[in-house]
Design a protein around this motif. Structure first.
Motif, PDB file in Angstrom:
ATOM      1  N   GLU A 268       0.845  -1.200   0.000  1.00 53.91           N
ATOM      2  CA  GLU A 268       0.000   0.000   0.000  1.00 53.91           C
ATOM      3  C   GLU A 268       0.876   1.244   0.000  1.00 53.91           C
ATOM      4  N   SER A 269       0.455   2.277  -0.714  1.00 59.91           N
ATOM      5  CA  SER A 269       1.201   3.546  -0.706  1.00 59.91           C
ATOM      6  C   SER A 269       0.762   4.367   0.498  1.00 59.91           C
ATOM      7  N   VAL A 270       1.465   5.447   0.737  1.00 61.57           N
ATOM      8  CA  VAL A 270       1.150   6.291   1.883  1.00 61.57           C
ATOM      9  C   VAL A 270      -0.225   6.962   1.731  1.00 61.57           C
ATOM     10  N   ILE A 271      -0.744   7.045   0.494  1.00 65.14           N
ATOM     11  CA  ILE A 271      -2.102   7.611   0.321  1.00 65.14           C
ATOM     12  C   ILE A 271      -3.157   6.515   0.162  1.00 65.14           C
ATOM     13  N   GLY A 272      -2.756   5.240   0.269  1.00 65.94           N
ATOM     14  CA  GLY A 272      -3.757   4.160   0.312  1.00 65.94           C
ATOM     15  C   GLY A 272      -3.968   3.413  -0.994  1.00 65.94           C
ATOM     16  N   SER A 273      -3.219   3.737  -2.051  1.00 67.77           N
ATOM     17  CA  SER A 273      -3.358   2.955  -3.285  1.00 67.77           C
ATOM     18  C   SER A 273      -2.523   1.675  -3.156  1.00 67.77           C
ATOM     19  N   ILE A 274      -2.901   0.661  -3.933  1.00 66.15           N
ATOM     20  CA  ILE A 274      -2.292  -0.663  -3.721  1.00 66.15           C
ATOM     21  C   ILE A 274      -1.757  -1.262  -5.019  1.00 66.15           C
ATOM     22  N   PHE A 275      -0.574  -1.852  -4.938  1.00 64.89           N
ATOM     23  CA  PHE A 275      -0.050  -2.729  -5.994  1.00 64.89           C
ATOM     24  C   PHE A 275      -0.034  -4.144  -5.436  1.00 64.89           C
ATOM     25  N   ASP A 276      -0.427  -5.097  -6.270  1.00 66.22           N
ATOM     26  CA  ASP A 276      -0.224  -6.510  -5.936  1.00 66.22           C
ATOM     27  C   ASP A 276       1.126  -6.921  -6.505  1.00 66.22           C
ATOM     28  N   GLY A 277       1.954  -7.543  -5.696  1.00 67.11           N
ATOM     29  CA  GLY A 277       3.267  -7.971  -6.174  1.00 67.11           C
ATOM     30  C   GLY A 277       3.467  -9.451  -5.939  1.00 67.11           C
ATOM     31  N   ARG A 278       4.239 -10.055  -6.793  1.00 68.07           N
ATOM     32  CA  ARG A 278       4.674 -11.446  -6.564  1.00 68.07           C
ATOM     33  C   ARG A 278       5.983 -11.643  -7.305  1.00 68.07           C
ATOM     34  N   VAL A 279       6.692 -12.683  -6.958  1.00 68.17           N
ATOM     35  CA  VAL A 279       7.959 -12.953  -7.639  1.00 68.17           C
ATOM     36  C   VAL A 279       7.966 -14.365  -8.195  1.00 68.17           C
ATOM     37  N   GLU A 280       8.754 -14.539  -9.213  1.00 75.75           N
ATOM     38  CA  GLU A 280       9.091 -15.883  -9.680  1.00 75.75           C
ATOM     39  C   GLU A 280      10.614 -15.951  -9.702  1.00 75.75           C
ATOM     40  N   VAL A 281      11.135 -17.160  -9.616  1.00 72.62           N
ATOM     41  CA  VAL A 281      12.585 -17.311  -9.719  1.00 72.62           C
ATOM     42  C   VAL A 281      12.859 -17.979 -11.055  1.00 72.62           C
ATOM     43  N   SER A 282      13.588 -17.253 -11.897  1.00 76.77           N
ATOM     44  CA  SER A 282      13.820 -17.722 -13.253  1.00 76.77           C
ATOM     45  C   SER A 282      15.319 -17.644 -13.541  1.00 76.77           C
ATOM     46  N   ASP A 283      15.916 -18.774 -13.907  1.00 71.59           N
ATOM     47  CA  ASP A 283      17.373 -18.841 -14.142  1.00 71.59           C
ATOM     48  C   ASP A 283      18.155 -18.278 -12.958  1.00 71.59           C
ATOM     49  N   GLY A 284      17.688 -18.565 -11.759  1.00 73.22           N
ATOM     50  CA  GLY A 284      18.376 -18.116 -10.551  1.00 73.22           C
ATOM     51  C   GLY A 284      18.155 -16.652 -10.217  1.00 73.22           C
TER      52      GLY A 284
END
Ligand code: PYC
Length: 318
Positions: A268-284
């Motif tokens: 969440e940002s300081v003004i309340g907007s949101i990003f969804d994040g995720r990671v993958e591991v690819s070639d290390g």
């Protein structure tokens, strides 16, 4: 005497992006990194006239479309702000995709975009049931933590931070002792700016001596996994959760075992907007994907009169 430059303005989670679709001069081709070097050295006026006062403001982030060198990419993009140029920009990529969709140049689906620091993949999602027309996922360049838990003295006490790359360099701090919310923008800005001065005075850098020009202060929130205040290089704070900053954060979380690959992290940002994040591991490598929404706000033409003493912006602004 007067030149005109068309632009499109969007915002992503509150953070604006001003897109210049048509470059008013030739950057000579080559990679986007090479074109950035030429833009910086020979045409920096484009940045200051598009973003700086009196026409713009410190909050604006600019993007210009350029020809990619990578044949797998449809677009090249250079991002910039009130004081210089960015490696990548997450909210900006979401804004650029929204603007290109608005122009009818993009339909839902994936597009590859060359940036100065590598290729990113942006996916415009079909308009969903909630009516979000410009929901975009950005598969970013690989992210990594460079340094962990670095002590820095400030205000007579020691705070700690990680140094991480997410397309830009970040100093990520949790034990700052401040409240991270929209009521405390002034103290957060003041602290983050002085923290940057304090770790810079220690000679702290990213890899190859890179300047760590973004500061992230984290705090709790009931509405997401974490809330952050992100201070950008020109002392404006990011109204969005910062795509590259969230990417840097995800790399640290994965390294600490706090998240697993594929798990969604809501930043969440300081003004309340949101990003969804995720990671993958690819070639290390740790490859983050950030999802957020942009809204179109304005289209117009910048008018530049060669006789205007401030026609290319006030350079001391920012
Ligand atoms: O979303 O990556 C981002 C960003 C960087 C600076 C402002 N926004």
């Amino acid at each position: 005497m007067q030149s005109t430059i068309p632009y499109l303005d969007s915002h992503t989670g509150g953070e604006p992006t001003r897109l210049i679709e048509q470059m008013p001069f030739d950057l000579g081709g080559g990679t986007v990194a090479e074109q950035l070097a030429r833009l910086r050295a020979e045409h920096d006026d484009l940045r200051t006239l598009a973003l700086n006062e009196p026409r713009g403001s410190d909050v604006l982030v600019g993007a210009c479309l350029v020809q990619p060198a990578d044949p797998s990419c449809r677009f090249g993009v250079i991002f910039f702000n009130n004081v210089g140029y960015l490696g990548m920009c997450g909210h900006g990529t979401i804004g650029v995709v929204a603007a290109l969709a608005y122009r009818g140049r993009l339909a839902p689906g994936m597009v590859r975009i060359e940036t100065p620091v590598g290729v990113v993949e942006a996916t415009l999602h079909p308009t969903d049931g909630a009516g979000h027309p410009n929901r975009v996922s950005v598969r970013n360049v690989p992210a990594y933590r460079h340094l962990k838990h670095v002590p820095v003295e400030i205000d007579g006490r020691i705070v700690h931070g990680d140094v991480a790359w997410g397309g830009n360099w970040f100093f990520l701090c949790h034990d700052h002792g401040l409240t991270v919310d929209a009521e405390h923008i002034e103290p957060l800005t003041d602290f983050a700016w002085r923290l940057r001065a304090a770790y810079s005075a220690l000679g702290l850098t990213g890899t190859d001596g890179a300047v760590i020009d973004h500061v992230e202060l984290f705090g709790p929130t009931p509405t997401a996994d974490s809330r952050s205040f992100v201070l950008c290089p020109g002392r404006a704070y990011d109204r969005s959760p910062c795509g590259t900053g969230t990417s840097a954060k995800l790399a640290c979380l994965l390294a600490d075992g706090t998240i697993a690959a594929g798990q969604t992290w809501r930043q969440e940002s300081v003004i309340g907007s949101i990003f969804d994040g995720r990671v993958e591991v690819s070639d290390g490598q740790v490859v983050p994907t950030i999802t957020g929404e942009a809204w179109m706000m304005a289209e117009g033409r910048l008018l530049v009169d060669a006789r205007d003493p401030f026609g290319v912006g006030i350079r001391s602004c920012g």
